[in-house]
Design a protein around this motif. Structure first.
Motif, PDB file in Angstrom:
ATOM      1  N   LEU A 269      -7.098  -7.669  -8.053  1.00  0.00           N
ATOM      2  CA  LEU A 269      -7.258  -6.247  -8.240  1.00  0.00           C
ATOM      3  C   LEU A 269      -8.172  -5.940  -9.405  1.00  0.00           C
ATOM      4  O   LEU A 269      -8.737  -4.864  -9.508  1.00  0.00           O
ATOM      5  CB  LEU A 269      -5.877  -5.605  -8.443  1.00  0.00           C
ATOM      6  CG  LEU A 269      -4.890  -5.973  -7.332  1.00  0.00           C
ATOM      7  CD1 LEU A 269      -3.496  -5.482  -7.665  1.00  0.00           C
ATOM      8  CD2 LEU A 269      -5.329  -5.379  -6.014  1.00  0.00           C
TER       9      LEU A 269
ATOM     10  N   ARG B  93      -1.717  -5.192 -10.748  1.00  0.00           N
ATOM     11  CA  ARG B  93      -2.848  -5.271 -11.662  1.00  0.00           C
ATOM     12  C   ARG B  93      -2.457  -5.498 -13.111  1.00  0.00           C
ATOM     13  O   ARG B  93      -3.239  -6.004 -13.896  1.00  0.00           O
ATOM     14  CB  ARG B  93      -3.591  -3.935 -11.550  1.00  0.00           C
ATOM     15  CG  ARG B  93      -5.019  -3.987 -11.793  1.00  0.00           C
ATOM     16  CD  ARG B  93      -5.528  -2.573 -11.761  1.00  0.00           C
ATOM     17  NE  ARG B  93      -6.569  -2.441 -12.749  1.00  0.00           N
ATOM     18  CZ  ARG B  93      -7.812  -2.118 -12.458  1.00  0.00           C
ATOM     19  NH1 ARG B  93      -8.143  -1.862 -11.222  1.00  0.00           N
ATOM     20  NH2 ARG B  93      -8.719  -2.037 -13.394  1.00  0.00           N
TER      21      ARG B  93
ATOM     22  N   ALA C   7     -13.029  -5.286  -5.950  1.00  0.00           N
ATOM     23  CA  ALA C   7     -14.288  -4.553  -5.993  1.00  0.00           C
ATOM     24  C   ALA C   7     -15.260  -5.094  -7.016  1.00  0.00           C
ATOM     25  O   ALA C   7     -16.402  -4.699  -7.061  1.00  0.00           O
ATOM     26  CB  ALA C   7     -14.003  -3.079  -6.278  1.00  0.00           C
ATOM     27  N   GLY C   8     -14.817  -5.987  -7.868  1.00  0.00           N
ATOM     28  CA  GLY C   8     -15.723  -6.459  -8.899  1.00  0.00           C
ATOM     29  C   GLY C   8     -16.593  -7.636  -8.502  1.00  0.00           C
ATOM     30  O   GLY C   8     -17.436  -8.087  -9.271  1.00  0.00           O
TER      31      GLY C   8
ATOM     32  N   CYS D  28       1.109  -3.026  -5.103  1.00  0.00           N
ATOM     33  CA  CYS D  28       0.652  -1.628  -5.051  1.00  0.00           C
ATOM     34  C   CYS D  28       1.159  -0.791  -6.207  1.00  0.00           C
ATOM     35  O   CYS D  28       0.786   0.379  -6.348  1.00  0.00           O
ATOM     36  CB  CYS D  28       1.070  -0.986  -3.735  1.00  0.00           C
ATOM     37  SG  CYS D  28       2.852  -0.861  -3.534  1.00  0.00           S
TER      38      CYS D  28
ATOM     39  N   MET E 178     -14.925  -7.348   1.564  1.00  0.00           N
ATOM     40  CA  MET E 178     -15.688  -6.106   1.469  1.00  0.00           C
ATOM     41  C   MET E 178     -17.125  -6.328   1.938  1.00  0.00           C
ATOM     42  O   MET E 178     -17.627  -7.461   1.909  1.00  0.00           O
ATOM     43  CB  MET E 178     -15.655  -5.597   0.033  1.00  0.00           C
ATOM     44  CG  MET E 178     -14.229  -5.290  -0.379  1.00  0.00           C
ATOM     45  SD  MET E 178     -14.097  -4.380  -1.890  1.00  0.00           S
ATOM     46  CE  MET E 178     -14.513  -2.788  -1.309  1.00  0.00           C
TER      47      MET E 178
ATOM     48  N   GLU F  17       0.803  -1.230   0.000  1.00  0.00           N
ATOM     49  CA  GLU F  17       0.000   0.000   0.000  1.00  0.00           C
ATOM     50  C   GLU F  17       0.832   1.275   0.000  1.00  0.00           C
ATOM     51  O   GLU F  17       0.525   2.229   0.708  1.00  0.00           O
ATOM     52  CB  GLU F  17      -0.947   0.006   1.205  1.00  0.00           C
ATOM     53  CG  GLU F  17      -1.923  -1.157   1.173  1.00  0.00           C
ATOM     54  CD  GLU F  17      -3.045  -1.026   2.182  1.00  0.00           C
ATOM     55  OE1 GLU F  17      -2.905  -0.248   3.131  1.00  0.00           O
ATOM     56  OE2 GLU F  17      -4.071  -1.701   1.989  1.00  0.00           O
TER      57      GLU F  17
ATOM     58  N   SER G  83     -10.179  -7.829  -0.130  1.00  0.00           N
ATOM     59  CA  SER G  83     -10.650  -6.485   0.198  1.00  0.00           C
ATOM     60  C   SER G  83     -10.409  -5.474  -0.910  1.00  0.00           C
ATOM     61  O   SER G  83     -10.891  -4.351  -0.843  1.00  0.00           O
ATOM     62  CB  SER G  83     -10.002  -6.010   1.490  1.00  0.00           C
ATOM     63  OG  SER G  83      -8.597  -5.932   1.338  1.00  0.00           O
ATOM     64  N   TYR G  84      -9.667  -5.875  -1.921  1.00  0.00           N
ATOM     65  CA  TYR G  84      -9.493  -4.974  -3.058  1.00  0.00           C
ATOM     66  C   TYR G  84     -10.282  -5.433  -4.268  1.00  0.00           C
ATOM     67  O   TYR G  84     -10.254  -4.804  -5.316  1.00  0.00           O
ATOM     68  CB  TYR G  84      -8.013  -4.874  -3.443  1.00  0.00           C
ATOM     69  CG  TYR G  84      -7.243  -3.998  -2.502  1.00  0.00           C
ATOM     70  CD1 TYR G  84      -6.302  -4.532  -1.630  1.00  0.00           C
ATOM     71  CD2 TYR G  84      -7.451  -2.623  -2.465  1.00  0.00           C
ATOM     72  CE1 TYR G  84      -5.607  -3.722  -0.764  1.00  0.00           C
ATOM     73  CE2 TYR G  84      -6.757  -1.814  -1.600  1.00  0.00           C
ATOM     74  CZ  TYR G  84      -5.829  -2.370  -0.753  1.00  0.00           C
ATOM     75  OH  TYR G  84      -5.133  -1.570   0.110  1.00  0.00           O
TER      76      TYR G  84
END
Lengths: 262, 571
Positions: free
Chosen positions: B269, B215, B295-296, B188, B318, B160, B292-293
């Protein structure tokens, strides 16, 4: 100026889209606004029930404080949980009266790194969906779907511009769509007259009321209402209902147009 | 005093590893102090401004591993202005000049420049391990220097960090002779890496146990990498998007079947939900899962995935998993020890988690000891139940997204709920509060939280009494961070000696005034009392009656620091 022209040039009624609540920025930006209307954003379909019971939306947004901390404007808004005893802290960090324009930095306490990653993914997901949407509607002559964003709303909407025949109709539709965030005051013709009145326009634009803008084919952001309706439908790529103060840059053009018309 | 020769004592000290135990040893007597300092290899400095590098080197010449922390915790939430401090440079310079054979450096919230990375890479021939957490100030050029010059590098772990990407080929800077890598984490980084160089690096690193990609690494490259590193135990996936009918995806599924040693999975990611089924085969082996990353991924897919993860001990997820999903976690992950539930949007997902999810977890996972939970609401009843079910909490961090929100059922503050937590969890070391809270909760904390070391408070309390309960009661308190609470001068000044027993105190948007801070600074010369004056006006002088927006004080033997920016006034 003829009635027809006036009709064509009528703006989306400012009064109708007058929004008086300092809401978080749209588009997944990192700053978050402290407010007690989180209940409003809990569900996509829920806010029409909760908005009236939560915050009185007549906050005075004229304060332009960008204070870093939760410098809450003391106003007469009713508390979010109106039956609860007033929150105890003596000082003005009471989010039962959310800050007019101030944003609470650092709340909720999520690392900026994480916030940025997540919001970037969401943005790119939206973009992908948007592109898919655009490609299907582009080939279809029947519809002209464009995205509509409103500053402060947690998500975007889409409207088919071909469904409407005038700015007034579009304005009505948008007002309905975003009604849960706004105090809708259908002032009708009075509003239109107000718009044509230069001083009122400036007042409204100087204030923190909302202004509809759109992105045209060239990628420029324009004030809605300048061009004939059909031309607008052809050239509009997306709509954004901006906070009035941010539309200041657009205002002079509109004011000049007002002057030239009247 | 000593019945044994020094060598024997040294040998005994070898078994004493923890910092605190070592510190205790050094206080016993002069000769133990002496023996301890020469045998000490690992030093932890929780606040880089508490001591000078020179003094550190002088005391511990045998230093091999150094951990440094810089900015205060609230810097994570943008509360600390840019360039406040926490610079690595003076440390590296001092260490480079000395004869210290540094092998390991772990940094958190520090400002790291490319120059210091370059100097680091050239100054310590046996340098093995670099771990950077939430740091900033460097670019991929600095990483290139580390890769190129640290011949025995085992670990490069970037968590991070804000790294500027210079589009150089830093990964290609690992020489062909570098075969010692055990852990590589560049998740990151935002830019692309040379996939060929990455694959070759993995191929020549037989000891590689932990690999976390960013990513830019696509799924087909992932497959090739996993083929070359079947011994991987800890994998961070970058991009996990592919056409499920494609050759590449099928190959990946087969490769995954061979990776039976993976016990820790993270990243995703970029993820397409339909690809997740590919990892089901390794889920039963997982003890740690960090989504936790990701998002999809929707809640329903998360739930499907979790059902396969019976051995999980650590789960970061999440809030789109929802209360129902947490119920599934509770049923499936009986060994769960650490849970973190992050908000998927600034104010959470509409279908997000509430007190119900947490109660379900507490009923199903009695071994739970660490919690970070972002939720929409919490009730006293739920917290009381959780406290009963899980008395083993060491870390309990609850964030109700809407500040000052009371118990939605009773409309009361959450004092009783948190009170139950501190009363039941006697081993609690870290606590973060949220929701509507009066002074009562602090009374409970002061009374019961005997092991509490770190307390984070926001939008809570009614009067100075609240803060005083905590300062008086929590004997082991080390870090106290407070924002937007009505605590003022009386609370600050009642027990000034307390702050020397603590690492630091942060107070922002409270009621303390400049005058009180000045007084405190005067009384306690071994504290640095910093006030951040962020007003634009140059001529703004600090009047005693003025309220302080941000104050950060910490104990130090280094005196007033010389690298503070203009807006920091050390009183």
């Amino acid at each position: 100026m003829t009635e027809a022209e006036r009709e064509k040039y009528s703006m989306i009624n400012f009064e109708e889209t007058e929004l008086r609540l300092g809401l978080p920025l749209s588009g997944g930006e990192a700053e978050s606004t402290l407010k007690n209307t989180c209940a409003v954003f809990n569900g996509k379909r829920v806010f029409s029930e909760t908005s009236t019971t939560t915050v009185d939306l007549k906050l005075n947004l004229s304060s332009t404080s960008n204070t870093v901390s939760a410098d809450v404007a003391k106003d007469n808004a009713t508390a979010a949980n109106s039956t609860a005893p007033p929150p105890s802290p003596a000082r003005a960090n009471d989010p039962a009266k959310p800050p007019a324009k101030a944003q609470v930095v650092g709340w909720p306490p999520v690392r900026s790194f994480r916030k940025n990653i997540v919001s970037n993914v969401q943005r790119s997901n939206k973009k992908e969906e948007g592109e898919k949407g655009a490609s299907t509607s582009g080939s279809n002559n029947g519809a002209a779907f464009v995205k509509v964003s409103m500053d402060g709303a947690p998500y975007l909407r889409k409207v088919d511009l071909k469904m409407y025949k005038s700015y007034q109709e579009l304005s009505d539709a948008l007002a309905k769509m975003f009604s849960s965030f706004t105090t809708i005051d259908k002032c009708g013709s009075q509003g239109m007259k107000d718009f044509m009145n230069e001083t009122k326009l400036i007042d409204l634009l100087n204030g923190s009321d909302y202004v509809p803008t759109y992105e045209d084919k060239d990628g420029d952001w324009m004030l809605v209402g300048d061009v004939p309706w059909e031309m607008f439908v052809e050239s509009c790529k997306r709509l954004r209902i901006m906070k009035g103060s941010e539309a200041i840059g657009l205002a002079p053009r509109a004011v000049e147009k007002c002057k030239s018309r009247s | 005093m000593n019945y044994f020769p020094d060598e024997v004592i040294e040998h005994i000290f070898d078994y004493v590893v923890s910092h605190r135990d070592r510190n205790a040893l050094s206080l016993v007597c002069k000769s133990w102090y002496r023996i301890e300092r020469f045998t000490r290899q690992r030093v932890f400095i929780g606040n880089c401004y508490s001591i000078t590098p020179e003094r550190l080197i002088q005391r511990f010449p045998g230093l091999k591993s150094l951990t440094l922390k810089g900015k205060p915790h609230f810097a994570d939430f943008s509360l600390v202005p840019y360039d406040w401090g926490g610079f690595l440079c003076p440390w590296i310079e001092a260490l480079a000049k000395s004869r210290v054979g540094l092998e390991e450096l772990r940094l958190k919230r520090m400002v790291v420049s490319d120059e210091s990375l370059e100097l680091l890479s050239r100054s310590f021939t046996h340098f093995k391990s670099l771990v950077l957490v939430s740091c900033e100030g460097f670019t991929t050029d600095g990483l290139a220097a580390i890769a190129a010059n640290c011949r025995f590098l085992r670990e490069l772990d970037l968590q991070e960090n804000e790294v500027e990407d210079h589009k150089g080929q830093w990964l290609s800077c690992f020489p062909d002779s570098c075969t010692s890598l055990v852990s590589l984490n560049f998740a990151c980084l935002k830019g692309e890496v040379s996939l060929g160089a990455l694959e070759r690096l993995v191929a020549r690193s037989p000891n590689l146990k932990s690999l976390k990609l960013n990513r830019s690494v696509p799924l087909d490259a992932l497959q090739r990498i996993m083929m070359r590193a079947p011994q991987l135990a800890d994998l961070g996936i970058g991009s996990f998007v592919h056409d499920p009918d494609s050759e590449a995806y099928i190959r990946l599924k087969n490769t995954i079947l061979k990776c039976k040693s993976i016990t820790s999975l993270s990243g995703f990611l970029e993820v397409a939900p339909h690809c997740l089924a590919a990892i089901y085969p390794i889920c039963p082996n997982l003890t740690s899962l960090n989504l936790s990353y990701a998002a999809g991924i929707q809640g329903s897919e998360l739930i499907k995935l979790i059902r396969h993860c019976g051995k999980l001990q650590r789960l970061w997820i999440m809030d789109c998993i929802g209360d129902k999903g947490l119920g599934v976690v509770a049923m499936t992950c009986k060994d769960l020890q650490e849970l973190r539930v992050f908000p998927s949007a600034p104010y959470g997902n509409p279908a997000a988690v509430t007190e119900k999810g947490l109660v379900a977890i507490s009923m199903g996972c009695p071994k739970l000891h660490s919690l970070l939970y972002f939720c929409h609401q919490m009730t006293n009843a739920a917290l009381i139940t959780v406290a009963k079910n899980c008395p083993n909490f060491i870390r309990f961090r609850l964030c109700i997204l809407e500040a000052l929100k009371p118990d939605p059922d009773t409309l009361e503050p959450l004092d009783e709920g948190f009170g139950a937590i501190v009363q039941s969890c006697r081993r609690l070391r870290r606590l973060s509060l949220s929701g509507q809270l009066t002074d009562q909760v602090f009374l409970y904390i002061g009374m019961y939280a005997e092991q509490l070391e770190m307390l984070s408070i926001a939008f809570a309390g009614e009067s100075d009494k609240g803060m005083l309960y905590v300062l008086n009661g929590c004997k082991k308190l080390r870090k106290l961070e407070i924002r937007d609470c009505p605590f003022g001068n009386m609370a600050l000044l009642t027990d000034v000696g307390k702050y020397e027993t603590m690492r630091s105190l942060w107070m922002s948007s409270c009621e303390v005034t400049v005058g009180a801070c000045k007084l405190l600074a005067k009384k306690m010369p071994r504290l640095n009392v910093e006030i951040f004056n962020e007003n634009e006006q140059e001529d703004c002088s600090l009047e005693d009656g003025q309220r302080v927006e941000k104050m950060y004080l910490y104990r130090t033997l280094a005196g007033k620091r010389k690298d503070a920016p203009e807006y920091v006034w050390t009183l």
